[in-house]
Design an enzyme around this catalytic site. Sequence first.
Site, PDB file in Angstrom:
ATOM      1  N   TYR A  59     -11.117 -46.543  18.230  1.00 21.33           N
ATOM      2  CA  TYR A  59     -12.027 -45.977  17.651  1.00 21.33           C
ATOM      3  C   TYR A  59     -12.475 -46.636  16.345  1.00 21.33           C
ATOM      4  CZ  TYR A  59     -12.290 -42.218  21.080  1.00 21.33           C
ATOM      5  OH  TYR A  59     -12.331 -41.366  22.192  1.00 21.33           O
ATOM      6  N   SER A  61     -17.492 -35.482  26.089  1.00 18.46           N
ATOM      7  CA  SER A  61     -18.856 -35.584  26.284  1.00 18.46           C
ATOM      8  C   SER A  61     -19.530 -34.463  26.823  1.00 18.46           C
ATOM      9  CB  SER A  61     -19.181 -36.795  26.985  1.00 18.46           C
ATOM     10  OG  SER A  61     -20.585 -37.298  27.059  1.00 18.46           O
ATOM     11  N   PHE A  96     -23.581 -37.011  25.186  1.00 16.64           N
ATOM     12  CA  PHE A  96     -24.154 -37.762  24.115  1.00 16.64           C
ATOM     13  C   PHE A  96     -25.114 -37.363  23.569  1.00 16.64           C
ATOM     14  CE2 PHE A  96     -21.044 -40.671  25.063  1.00 16.64           C
ATOM     15  CZ  PHE A  96     -21.073 -41.981  24.647  1.00 16.64           C
ATOM     16  N   GLY A 106     -31.036 -31.316  23.960  1.00 19.21           N
ATOM     17  CA  GLY A 106     -32.468 -31.172  24.205  1.00 19.21           C
ATOM     18  C   GLY A 106     -33.442 -32.166  23.331  1.00 19.21           C
TER      19      GLY A 106
END
Length: 345
Positions: free
Chosen positions: A53, A233, A237, A242
């Site tokens: 990461y 997740s 993502f 929405g």
Amino acid sequence: MQLNQLGNSELRVSEICLGTMTFGQQNSVKEAHEQLEYALAHGINFIDTAEMYPVPAQAETQGRTESFVGEWLAKKPRDRVVVATKIAGPGRPISWVRGSSLAVNRANVRAAVDDSLRRLKTDYIDLYQIHWPDRYVPQFGETVYDPSKERSSTPTAEQLAALADVVHQGKVRYVGVSNETAWGLSEFSRVARENGLPHIITVQNAYNLINRRFDSDLAEASRREGIGLLAYSPLAFGLLTGKYLAGPPAGARLSLFEGFGGRYRKPNVDEAVAAYAKVAREHGLSLAQLALAFVRSRWFVKSTIIGATSLAQLEENVGSTAVRLDEATLSAIEAVHTRFPNPAP
């Protein structure tokens, strides 16, 4: 904040885990530390990171996330925080990690653990995970197993023996896997039992309203082998907030990084998200609240890994722990799932 035990270990972790893969790319060190402070103050004791990461993975930033976490962790009572990190495996184009030597073997596990400990500024890692299998498996949106893609890999017994070394040295407390299959969970468990090696206590796989692949054979393996799911997740993502329904917003990950998160750009994804958004509205919830509460409601989930690029997002996500879904809402979710089963596997 509810605490859940991981397997038969001594680890009791918050039902929400703070994911950190944006630290060092989308989040500055100051923003990262603000998120960590907020999380700890609101009952989150579980932090997940990885040696590769932040993402997208790049040579210039690799390891930066662990360093950000380490600068914060060094100023905290170590026993208040459960720290999980991961070793990268072969099969992905990250040649800058150990000069492309990525087999999960003794030399690489030793080197990876020592590097993570240095960056994290700690003497031990609570949960050390294999980020993705050493062997070939379809992953990150692939769904078809293709025997022609098989490659040489480190035997499972050798991987577990390498992990046993760092456990016996006191550098790692417990071990887990990530992006695994049902066969993988069963095989790691069998080999551990037969050889007196560390048993994996967790599996970290994607799980959300539009990706419920874990519900079947993985759920059975999880139960029978005593391996809890750390669901990553849960908001797909950000799709399950929405915010993509009116088109990709500027600054979002799927807008910033071309080709990133391809598993979420498939047929019926938008239709399923819109249908779940309708369920949320009809039951007085935001879509994010619905999505996070659903993941937390699953019997096999031990912690739900949330990642945020702003403190406001983190606040909303943490606040979702107050939501418990009733039978009517769960039935409405199942009706949508029947219409749009796993459009983003």
